[in-house]
Design a protein around this motif. Structure first.
Motif, PDB file in Angstrom:
ATOM      1  N   ILE A 290       0.854  -1.195   0.000  1.00 48.68           N
ATOM      2  CA  ILE A 290       0.000   0.000   0.000  1.00 48.68           C
ATOM      3  C   ILE A 290       0.883   1.236   0.000  1.00 48.68           C
ATOM      4  O   ILE A 290       1.838   1.326   0.782  1.00 48.68           O
ATOM      5  N   PRO A 291       0.598   2.212  -0.873  1.00 50.96           N
ATOM      6  CA  PRO A 291       1.450   3.398  -0.953  1.00 50.96           C
ATOM      7  C   PRO A 291       1.263   4.322   0.237  1.00 50.96           C
ATOM      8  O   PRO A 291       0.279   4.258   0.968  1.00 50.96           O
ATOM      9  N   LYS A 292       2.219   5.198   0.421  1.00 47.54           N
ATOM     10  CA  LYS A 292       2.169   6.219   1.447  1.00 47.54           C
ATOM     11  C   LYS A 292       1.149   7.283   1.059  1.00 47.54           C
ATOM     12  O   LYS A 292       0.832   7.446  -0.116  1.00 47.54           O
ATOM     13  N   GLY A 293       0.629   8.020   2.032  1.00 43.08           N
ATOM     14  CA  GLY A 293      -0.299   9.113   1.739  1.00 43.08           C
ATOM     15  C   GLY A 293      -1.657   8.897   2.357  1.00 43.08           C
ATOM     16  O   GLY A 293      -1.941   7.844   2.957  1.00 43.08           O
ATOM     17  N   LYS A 294      -2.543   9.885   2.200  1.00 46.55           N
ATOM     18  CA  LYS A 294      -3.879   9.830   2.806  1.00 46.55           C
ATOM     19  C   LYS A 294      -4.699   8.666   2.265  1.00 46.55           C
ATOM     20  O   LYS A 294      -5.352   7.951   3.033  1.00 46.55           O
ATOM     21  N   GLU A 295      -4.692   8.503   0.942  1.00 48.84           N
ATOM     22  CA  GLU A 295      -5.463   7.388   0.371  1.00 48.84           C
ATOM     23  C   GLU A 295      -4.923   6.045   0.844  1.00 48.84           C
ATOM     24  O   GLU A 295      -5.684   5.120   1.130  1.00 48.84           O
ATOM     25  N   GLY A 296      -3.586   5.941   0.921  1.00 53.25           N
ATOM     26  CA  GLY A 296      -2.991   4.703   1.407  1.00 53.25           C
ATOM     27  C   GLY A 296      -3.337   4.437   2.854  1.00 53.25           C
ATOM     28  O   GLY A 296      -3.608   3.290   3.242  1.00 53.25           O
ATOM     29  N   ASN A 297      -3.345   5.486   3.667  1.00 54.52           N
ATOM     30  CA  ASN A 297      -3.725   5.326   5.078  1.00 54.52           C
ATOM     31  C   ASN A 297      -5.165   4.852   5.217  1.00 54.52           C
ATOM     32  O   ASN A 297      -5.472   3.986   6.048  1.00 54.52           O
ATOM     33  N   LEU A 298      -6.050   5.443   4.401  1.00 48.64           N
ATOM     34  CA  LEU A 298      -7.462   5.051   4.444  1.00 48.64           C
ATOM     35  C   LEU A 298      -7.626   3.601   3.990  1.00 48.64           C
ATOM     36  O   LEU A 298      -8.363   2.823   4.614  1.00 48.64           O
TER      37      LEU A 298
END
Length: 378
Positions: A136-144
């Motif tokens: 899963i990539p880093k960032g807001k979408e990845g966190n979600l």
């Protein structure tokens, strides 16, 4: 001069000792060392099944690992065991369920879709033989996406659920996606080289981290493939092909027909053409060929347009390039060195480059034009 009786006796004892030592060395090198009690490591096993628990956190990620109790102050952790794996016993056959073959399902996950998880859990291949791996990539979408995935995993892997998966591994990338994640921006021609190079690196990281010595098959399943036959794994494996890919379509609302319809989605599964080969010969070493773009007409034969609608789902065709939306690979192909090149490999990259690299290693790719999986429609 006659030899004394005591000297003859000593010669006999020497021969007996030498023979005993020879037998011991033969047994030690060729026999089953599990019967020797003084050995400090675990005994060799014919084949570990994915339902077997790993005994150390350094064991293969495709095996479930239960955390041990916390060490007390001054207590030293035991070293990881030495385990012998007889790789010749890891089979990949047309009857994977009957032969209890372990499957590793790998998914690069940028966005979580409820339908994809429901479809994944509905697969009828024994879940105790399935290990899951996500990157899963880093960032807001990845966190979600990570949060949503973990919520589902907590329910699916609950001790009360008898249909839980053998193990689940989640990797987080240290970088964000190189391009925006809306569908039009993801598929723009100008974004493809950077985007697909990043996808290649993610796929390789996920593969090399999770593949274990018991893995028989690797199923690459994108997180936006929301509909497949529940028998997807055993259906594809029944063809006993090194690399096999179904046809990926998309359901949508056809405004002309005023009804739901289907259309081709993945154009990366193809048979090569003289035109494409000619284009490649004129390209620089860092340029890549891409499929499905009017700006780069290759005139390859695309599997997306080879389906017969209700034709024979077991019909096979040879392919030179493959897509990765749903791709079943014998683990030995990856172990042989075939990975997803993040660089131009014969002017190909990512999954298409993988097919080319596998071909150079002697493995052929197969397509099923009448066997369908379906992509999410944004």
């Amino acid at each position: 001069m006659a030899v004394s009786r005591s000297l003859r006796r000593n010669h006999l004892i020497t021969y007996l000792l030498a023979g005993t030592l020879c037998l011991f060395f033969l047994y030690f090198f060729l026999g089953d060392t599990s019967r020797i009690p003084s050995l400090p490591y675990t005994a060799p096993r014919q084949l570990l099944k994915s339902k077997d628990a790993a005994s150390n956190e350094l064991s293969p990620a495709s095996l479930p690992f239960k955390k041990s109790k916390q060490l007390q102050e001054g207590e030293v952790a035991a070293p990881p065991p030495v385990v012998h794996y007889l790789m010749n016993n890891v089979t990949t056959t047309s009857d994977p369920i009957g032969n209890r073959e372990s499957v590793l399902i790998l998914t690069p996950l940028a966005r979580f879709y409820e339908e994809w998880w429901t479809n994944l859990c509905a697969m009828t291949y024994p879940h105790e033989l399935i290990s899951l791996g996500f990157i899963i990539p880093k960032g807001k979408e990845g966190n979600l996406a990570t949060q949503q995935l973990q919520e589902k995993i907590q329910k699916t892997q609950a001790p009360t659920n008898k249909n839980r998966f053998a193990s689940i591994t989640i990797l987080r990338q240290d970088s964000e996606p190189p391009v925006a994640q809306t569908e039009p921006e993801r598929h723009a021609l100008a974004a493809q080289k950077e985007r697909r190079a990043a996808m290649s690196r993610a796929r390789n990281s996920l593969l090399f981290t999770t593949i274990g010595p018991t893995t028989s098959w690797v199923l690459w399943l994108d997180s936006d493939i929301i509909e497949t036959p529940p028998t997807l794994i055993q259906d594809l494996a029944s063809h006993d092909k090194a690399i096999i890919v179904p046809n990926c379509f998309q359901r949508y609302y056809n405004k002309d027909k005023l009804a739901m319809d289907v259309r081709p989605y993945d154009f990366n599964s193809w048979q090569d053409s003289p035109t494409a080969k000619g284009l490649g010969e004129k390209m620089g070493p860092d340029e890549i060929l891409l499929e499905g773009y009017a700006e780069m007409a290759t005139y390859r034969s695309l599997m997306a347009y080879m389906g017969d609608g209700n034709g024979d789902a077991r019909r096979e065709i040879d392919l030179d390039g493959v897509g990765g939306t749903a791709l079943l690979v014998k683990a030995e192909v990856h172990r042989d060195g075939a990975m997803f090149p993040p660089f131009p490999f014969y002017h190909l990259i990512e999954t298409e480059g993988f097919a080319k690299m596998a071909g150079r290693l002697g493995w052929r790719a197969t397509g099923l034009p009448n066997y369908y999986v379906y992509h999410y429609n944004e």
